[in-house]
Enzyme design. Sequence first.
Site, PDB file in Angstrom:
ATOM      1  N   CYS A 185       0.871  -1.182   0.000  1.00 44.56           N
ATOM      2  CA  CYS A 185       0.000   0.000   0.000  1.00 44.56           C
ATOM      3  C   CYS A 185       0.908   1.233   0.000  1.00 44.56           C
ATOM      4  CB  CYS A 185      -0.948  -0.007   1.197  1.00 44.56           C
ATOM      5  SG  CYS A 185      -0.144   0.181   2.795  1.00 44.56           S
ATOM      6  N   SER A 186       0.410   2.388   0.349  1.00 45.80           N
ATOM      7  CA  SER A 186       1.225   3.607   0.263  1.00 45.80           C
ATOM      8  C   SER A 186       2.332   3.645   1.313  1.00 45.80           C
ATOM      9  CB  SER A 186       0.333   4.841   0.414  1.00 45.80           C
ATOM     10  OG  SER A 186      -0.574   4.922  -0.662  1.00 45.80           O
TER      11      SER A 186
END
Length: 241
Positions: A185-186
């Site tokens: 994810c980020s």
Amino acid sequence: MASLTSITAYTSSSSLQATFQHSPPLMLPSRQSQHNRCSSSLASRSIGSTKQRLSSETIPLGLKVQCAATKPAKRPAEEDWKIKREVLQQKRVRSVDVKEALRLQKENNFVILDVRPEAEFKEAHPPGAINVQIYRLIKEWTAWDIARRAAFAFFGIFAGTEENPEFIQTVESKLNKDAKIIVACSTGGTMKPSQNLPEGTQSRSLIAAYLLVLNGYTNVYHLEGGLYQWFKEDLPAITEE
């Protein structure tokens, strides 16, 4: 004898007087009050029987009536982070840094599963990554969903998100249960303890990894540092129009 009779009569009179002075007055119900009481009793019985009849006639047996604004039951993704972390450790989910992830992708046929929103994925992602967003924009308009939108708007967020109920189903359509997966994810989050965060910190990729192992995936890894670190170290990335 006459004197005795007089004393007796006086004593009786005083006793009776005292009795009437200290005893509460005896109120006998009138016919009207009796009639009102009977009418009230009949009305109560009538209302009770009417409620019972309406209940049995209008609500089918086995039908559960629930307020539309009631919060739904807790989903697996909403479980406490402490429990998620324990499961991830029990299932031996490993965290790898971005360079190790790139090597595993090239040499060991690992697949990077990008769980960010589709728009972020299209902006930039590792080559060969697969996108299945774990959260999506709130779609429904039930009373509960409207309340959630209002809560997001209170903090200035007008694009509130919710867990993607089709996440596992979509992943299963793309990847087998024995696939080698690195979830990204980020920011990445971490399971490693620190002085300020003794249980690490939760992230979308760790939640996704938790859902995957719950649903039978056996080779699940987690990208430490997230795709922010991937792009920061100038590792391969592509953009989609």
